[in-house]
Design an enzyme around this catalytic site. Structure first.
Site, mmCIF file in Angstrom:
data_model
loop_
_atom_site.group_PDB
_atom_site.id
_atom_site.type_symbol
_atom_site.label_atom_id
_atom_site.label_comp_id
_atom_site.label_asym_id
_atom_site.label_seq_id
_atom_site.Cartn_x
_atom_site.Cartn_y
_atom_site.Cartn_z
ATOM 1 N N HIS A 1 53.269 17.632 -40.307
ATOM 2 C CA HIS A 1 52.451 16.812 -41.192
ATOM 3 C C HIS A 1 53.371 15.803 -41.879
ATOM 4 C CE1 HIS A 1 48.943 19.709 -41.378
ATOM 5 N NE2 HIS A 1 49.897 20.527 -40.967
ATOM 6 N N GLN B 1 49.327 28.170 -40.501
ATOM 7 C CA GLN B 1 49.145 27.345 -39.302
ATOM 8 C C GLN B 1 47.763 27.625 -38.728
ATOM 9 O OE1 GLN B 1 52.059 28.049 -36.226
ATOM 10 N NE2 GLN B 1 51.258 26.443 -34.897
ATOM 11 N N HIS C 1 53.146 21.019 -34.680
ATOM 12 C CA HIS C 1 52.879 19.713 -35.285
ATOM 13 C C HIS C 1 53.552 19.626 -36.642
ATOM 14 C CE1 HIS C 1 49.678 22.513 -36.431
ATOM 15 N NE2 HIS C 1 49.617 21.866 -37.596
ATOM 16 N N ASN D 1 53.770 24.007 -40.786
ATOM 17 C CA ASN D 1 53.239 25.337 -41.081
ATOM 18 C C ASN D 1 53.430 26.219 -39.857
ATOM 19 O OD1 ASN D 1 52.325 24.412 -43.597
ATOM 20 N ND2 ASN D 1 50.402 23.690 -42.714
ATOM 21 N N ASP E 1 45.469 12.718 -39.616
ATOM 22 C CA ASP E 1 44.818 14.014 -39.788
ATOM 23 C C ASP E 1 43.339 13.792 -40.117
ATOM 24 O OD1 ASP E 1 46.008 17.096 -40.633
ATOM 25 O OD2 ASP E 1 43.944 16.599 -41.178
#
Ligand code: 5GP
Ligand code: ZN
Length: 113
Positions: free
Chosen positions: A101, A93, A99, A86, A30
């Protein structure tokens, strides 16, 4: 999707620090890590959100889930980790390409806030 930032990362049009890649998924660091280890794991297929999964996506998502433990192990997350997805406005989001995390190397908080 042409204007999707994660599709661009998947297609190597935008650089990223890739940790794992196969035909179906990509895992990369990230840009703004919230933990000592903070990866994003995406399907290469553009699925906009958890809310818009289709039956045909099950195989890719099952594959992604099966790879989480291997990616975590490779990152040295032997003491546990958190996988977060999210979804939508209330879920905060910000990138509309599904995606997950993967966060680790620190004690997480609960409830997450
Ligand atoms: P979300 O808020 O949608 O759950 O998470 C989106 C994540 O994508 C954020 O943690 C943000 O830091 C990350 N992100 C946004 N743009 C980029 C980028 O261009 N490269 C990388 N590696 N991460 C990004
Ligand atoms: Zn996309």
């Amino acid at each position: 999707m042409s204007d999707c930032i994660f599709c661009k990362i998947v297609n190597k049009e935008i650089p990223s620090n890739v940790i794992y890649e196969d035909d179906v998924i990509l895992a990369f660091h990230d840009l703004e890590p919230q933990a000592p280890v903070h990866l994003l794991i995406v399907t290469k297929k553009h699925i906009p959100s958890l809310d818009l999964i289709e039956f045909e996506d099950m195989e890719a998502l099952g594959w992604l889930m099966s790879k989480v433990k291997d990616i975590a192990k490779n990152m040295g997350l032997d003491n546990g980790y958190r996988l977060v997805c999210n979804c939508g406005e209330d879920g905060l989001q910000t990138v509309n390409h599904l995606h997950f995390h993967l966060l680790g190397k620190r004690k997480m908080l609960w409830p997450p806030g």
